[in-house]
Structures are given as structure tokens and as C-alpha cells.
Design an enzyme around this catalytic site. Structure first.
Site, mmCIF file in Angstrom:
data_model
loop_
_atom_site.group_PDB
_atom_site.id
_atom_site.type_symbol
_atom_site.label_atom_id
_atom_site.label_comp_id
_atom_site.label_asym_id
_atom_site.label_seq_id
_atom_site.Cartn_x
_atom_site.Cartn_y
_atom_site.Cartn_z
ATOM 1 N N MET A 112 1.372 -5.273 -8.095
ATOM 2 C CA MET A 112 1.535 -3.843 -8.405
ATOM 3 C C MET A 112 0.451 -3.405 -9.387
ATOM 4 O O MET A 112 0.718 -3.022 -10.522
ATOM 5 C CB MET A 112 2.948 -3.605 -8.961
ATOM 6 C CG MET A 112 3.338 -2.146 -9.163
ATOM 7 S SD MET A 112 2.995 -1.025 -7.811
ATOM 8 C CE MET A 112 4.107 -1.625 -6.540
ATOM 9 N N GLY A 113 -0.813 -3.483 -8.931
ATOM 10 C CA GLY A 113 -1.933 -3.007 -9.753
ATOM 11 C C GLY A 113 -2.317 -1.619 -9.293
ATOM 12 O O GLY A 113 -1.471 -0.847 -8.838
ATOM 13 N N ARG A 114 -3.606 -1.325 -9.395
ATOM 14 C CA ARG A 114 -4.086 0.024 -9.022
ATOM 15 C C ARG A 114 -3.761 0.345 -7.559
ATOM 16 O O ARG A 114 -3.170 1.384 -7.256
ATOM 17 C CB ARG A 114 -5.607 0.105 -9.251
ATOM 18 C CG ARG A 114 -6.013 0.192 -10.704
ATOM 19 C CD ARG A 114 -7.507 0.056 -10.834
ATOM 20 N NE ARG A 114 -7.895 -1.306 -10.506
ATOM 21 C CZ ARG A 114 -8.412 -2.167 -11.387
ATOM 22 N NH1 ARG A 114 -8.642 -1.789 -12.613
ATOM 23 N NH2 ARG A 114 -8.716 -3.387 -11.014
ATOM 24 N N ILE A 115 -4.160 -0.559 -6.638
ATOM 25 C CA ILE A 115 -3.974 -0.249 -5.210
ATOM 26 C C ILE A 115 -2.488 -0.320 -4.842
ATOM 27 O O ILE A 115 -1.979 0.516 -4.095
ATOM 28 C CB ILE A 115 -4.821 -1.197 -4.321
ATOM 29 C CG1 ILE A 115 -6.301 -1.092 -4.718
ATOM 30 C CG2 ILE A 115 -4.659 -0.843 -2.842
ATOM 31 C CD1 ILE A 115 -7.208 -2.148 -4.091
ATOM 32 N N THR A 172 -4.456 -6.891 2.776
ATOM 33 C CA THR A 172 -5.744 -6.212 2.560
ATOM 34 C C THR A 172 -6.351 -6.695 1.238
ATOM 35 O O THR A 172 -7.235 -6.044 0.688
ATOM 36 C CB THR A 172 -5.589 -4.667 2.524
ATOM 37 O OG1 THR A 172 -4.505 -4.335 1.659
ATOM 38 C CG2 THR A 172 -5.336 -4.097 3.892
ATOM 39 N N ARG A 222 -7.155 -10.606 -0.084
ATOM 40 C CA ARG A 222 -8.151 -11.622 0.275
ATOM 41 C C ARG A 222 -7.477 -12.630 1.199
ATOM 42 O O ARG A 222 -6.288 -12.967 1.013
ATOM 43 C CB ARG A 222 -8.688 -12.351 -0.959
ATOM 44 C CG ARG A 222 -9.640 -11.550 -1.831
ATOM 45 C CD ARG A 222 -11.004 -11.293 -1.162
ATOM 46 N NE ARG A 222 -11.919 -10.593 -2.052
ATOM 47 C CZ ARG A 222 -12.080 -9.259 -2.104
ATOM 48 N NH1 ARG A 222 -11.390 -8.480 -1.299
ATOM 49 N NH2 ARG A 222 -12.942 -8.720 -2.948
ATOM 50 N N GLU A 273 -14.964 -15.332 6.392
ATOM 51 C CA GLU A 273 -15.415 -14.060 6.955
ATOM 52 C C GLU A 273 -16.900 -14.134 7.268
ATOM 53 O O GLU A 273 -17.654 -14.674 6.450
ATOM 54 C CB GLU A 273 -15.138 -12.924 5.958
ATOM 55 C CG GLU A 273 -13.640 -12.720 5.768
ATOM 56 C CD GLU A 273 -13.285 -11.563 4.832
ATOM 57 O OE1 GLU A 273 -14.203 -10.876 4.348
ATOM 58 O OE2 GLU A 273 -12.090 -11.358 4.596
ATOM 59 N N HIS A 282 -12.527 -6.404 7.302
ATOM 60 C CA HIS A 282 -12.671 -6.148 5.858
ATOM 61 C C HIS A 282 -13.241 -4.745 5.582
ATOM 62 O O HIS A 282 -14.312 -4.604 4.984
ATOM 63 C CB HIS A 282 -13.549 -7.226 5.205
ATOM 64 C CG HIS A 282 -13.272 -7.380 3.729
ATOM 65 N ND1 HIS A 282 -13.319 -8.593 3.074
ATOM 66 C CD2 HIS A 282 -12.943 -6.468 2.779
ATOM 67 C CE1 HIS A 282 -13.041 -8.407 1.802
ATOM 68 N NE2 HIS A 282 -12.808 -7.121 1.595
#
Ligand code: NAP
Length: 320
Positions: A155-158, A236, A238, A267, A286
Site C-alpha cells: 500500500m504505497g503510492r501506486i 504490475t 516486478r 524480460e 512491462h
């Protein structure tokens, strides 16, 4: 003497000019091929600054060759491609680009959630491959998003921006994070859960933590087995946070419903990767932050960080 900067990929002209105005630049001039390791190893020797992307591994061996390097400016919020300890030991500043990509990545995460739940890509292929003969009651049916339970891990910025979008879909929102986020809990009416209980209760699970030794394979066989059979898993963040081997088996055996993946352990993902053989995997390359506006802002911010560090001023976003 003007500082020497190496740039690992062709940048938008305006950003390039801003760096060129103050530095001698050398650049890997391709837009679609990463700089070969041997070129980077040669270029790093004389560079005062490095402007790089998440495709470059800035490891200890490379930093050992960087005798003059003062700053590594990563054009990404995640910095798992950089050996932070080695940079710290050598007194090299590392910067990243948080914030400017938050909303765009939250948009993409929500889009991927909807695509994986409602089988958008699979349905489009169905039509294009001439399989659409008629309308029938249960044809290409998916999972409802509106009113469902969303579990956000990280539960950070994104994560918080994703929660705001989910509110508009009347979703019940649970989250797991290594630290409690009481202000966000109150603001958005979301509930903290231990990881296992979040996995058991959620219809949608979105991963939005950084990739660190603690989050490597955070979701594996045991965690997947706790999820509902109708669960949709979205990554979304890593690739390495989810054990891809275990995810493949869970999806193939119907232990969970579907997955939406923007990121992979390796990737670009190999075209013969087992996950790509499954119809219930929505796979994209990505593109979380890939809007014209956001990629431009990321490049501008990374350039600003680089130039400030080279002038021995505090960059806007310092990792170490
Ligand atoms: P952020 O604001 O730093 O949020 C990360 C959250 O994860 C923080 O709340 C952090 O908790 C939490 N966390 C860290 N380790 C954890 C653990 N072991 N268990 C549970 N929670 C943990 O970062 P962000 O800007 O939201 O970005 C998140 C990640 O998304 C980035 O690191 C990056 O890898 C990825 N990303 C991907 C794309 C893409 O193109 N697909 C684009 C942007 C970002 P604390 O608050 O306690 O530190």
C-alpha cells in the site's frame, strides 16, 4: 571541465538537450535494443554520471570499474537493477523517479485487472480467429469487478492510487503492507489484513511492492493455494515477486481463475514461456508507466536528478 555523462538509451530530444547543455554526453543511440554489457563496461570507466533504465544491471562488478562515477540516475521508481550496497560503499549517489508514474501505473493495473477478469484479449483473439459463430449464454464469461473484494499487497503510492480507482467500482478493499497505513485506512476506508487472510478473502489480488530479498517469491505454491478458485492475480510490480513455475501450475490446474502480468522474472519473457501458452494469462510487456506524458516526465525527472547530483546539490529523489 564539463562532467561526462553516459546515457544508456535514446531519450526524447528536449531531455537530451537539457543534459547536453551542461555535460559532455555519450549515448547508446538505439531505442529498442539495450546497451551491450561490454559497451557499458567501457563507457562507465570515464563517466561522471550515468543515466540508465531498469534494463541495465548496475551491479558491483560494473561499479568497480566506475572510477569517476558520482551518480547513477535510474529512469524508474524501482531500483532492483542496481546494487545499492555497492553504490553506497563507493559513495555513488543513486536516484529514481517516484511519484510521476504513480497514476499512470495505477491506471494500467486497473486496466489489466479488468482485462484479466473479463477475458478481453482472449475474446479479441476469439473474434479475429473466426471462432465467433453466435451469441450464447455462457460464452467467454468472466468475473465481476463491480462490488468484488480487492486485495492490494503493497500500500504505497501506486497501491493507494489503485484503491482510489477501486472505490469508484464499489469494491471492498483489503491491503497488506509491511507497515500499517492508518491514515490511508481512514481516508479510503480500507482494511489491513495479514497476507494469508488477504489471499483467502480477495477476489482480485494486485501486487505493488518493490522487488527486494523479502518480496522475492512472496507468492508461491502455498500462497496460490490459499486463493479462491475464482481469484484474479495481477502483477504490475516486478516478475520475481511471483514464482512463475507455481503460478503456471495454479492457472493450468484451475486453482485460480486468471492472471494479468505486466512483469516477468526474465524480460523480455521468452515466447515459449509456459505462462504464454495459457488462455487465462493476459500478458503485456512491462508498460505500467507507458503513457507519452508519464515517460516524458520520468525522463525529465531523471535528467534533473542527474544534473543536480553532478552539481553536488541534493537531487529530487535520492535512494542512497
Ligand atoms: P512505494 O510507494 O515505495 O510503495 C511500495 C509499498 O510496498 C510500500 O508501502 C512498502 O511499505 C511496501 N512494502 C515493501 N516491502 C514490503 C514487504 N516485504 N511486504 C509488504 N509490503 C512491502 O512504491 P510505488 O511507487 O508504489 O511502486 C511500487 C513498485 O511498483 C515499484 O517498486 C516498482 O517495482 C513497481 N512499478 C512497476 C511499474 C511498471 O511499469 N509495471 C511502474 C512503476 C512501479 P513501507 O511503506 O513500509 O515501506
Amino acid at each position: 571541465m564539463r562532467p561526462r555523462v553516459y546515457i544508456t538509451r535514446r531519450l526524447p530530444d528536449a531531455v537530451l538537450s537539457s543534459i547536453e547543455a551542461e555535460c559532455e554526453i555519450r549515448m547508446w543511440n538505439e531505442s529498442d535494443i539495450p546497451v551491450p554489457r561490454e559497451v557499458l563496461e567501457k563507457e562507465i570507466v570515464n563517466a561522471d554520471g550515468l543515466f540508465c533504465l531498469l534494463t541495465e544491471s548496475i551491479d558491483r562488478a560494473l561499479l568497480e570499474k566506475a572510477e569517476k562515477l558520482k551518480v547513477v540516475s535510474n529512469m524508474a521508481v524501482g531500483y532492483n537493477n542496481i546494487d545499492i550496497e555497492a553504490a553506497k560503499e563507493k559513495g555513488i549517489t543513486v536516484t529514481n523517479t517516484p511519484g510521476v508514474l504513480t497514476e499512470t501505473t495505477a491506471d494500467l493495473t486497473f486496466a489489466l485487472m479488468m482485462a484479466a477478469a473479463r477475458r478481453i484479449v482472449e475474446s479479441s483473439d476469439y473474434l479475429r480467429n473466426g471462432k465467433w459463430q453466435t451469441w450464447s449464454p455462457m460464452q467467454l464469461t468472466g468475473q465481476d469487478i463491480y462490488g468484488a473484494t480487492l486485495g492490494i499487497i503493497g500500500m504505497g503510492r501506486i497501491g493507494a492510487s489503485l484503491a482510489k480507482r477501486a472505490k469508484g467500482f464499489d469494491m471492498k478493499i483489503l491491503y497488506h503492507n509491511r507497515s500499517r497505513k492508518e491514515t490511508i485506512e481512514q481516508e479510503l476506508d480500507i482494511r489491513f489484513e495479514e497476507l494469508d487472510s488477504l489471499l483467502e478473502k480477495s477476489d482480485f489480488i494486485c501486487i505493488l511492492t518493490p522487488y527486494t530479498p523479502e518480496t522475492k517469491n512472496l507468492i508461491g505454491e502455498r500462497e496460490l493455494s490459499l486463493m479462491k478458485k475464482t481469484a484474479v492475480l495481477i502483477n504490475t510490480a516486478r516478475g520475481g515477486i511471483v514464482n512463475e513455475h507455481d503460478l503456471y501450475h495454479a492457472l493450468k490446474e484451475g486453482e485460480i481463475w486468471s492472471a494479468g502480468l505486466d512483469v516477468f522474472e526474465e524480460e523480455p519473457v521468452a515466447l515459449d514461456h509456459p505462462l504464454l501458452t495459457l488462455p487465462n494469462v493476459t500478458a503485456i510487456p512491462h508498460i505500467g508507466s507507458a503513457s507519452i506524458q508519464t515517460r516524458t516526465r520520468m525522463a525529465e525527472l531523471a535528467a534533473e536528478n542527474l544534473l543536480l547530483a553532478l552539481k553536488q546539490r541534493t537531487p529530487k529523489h535520492v535512494v542512497v
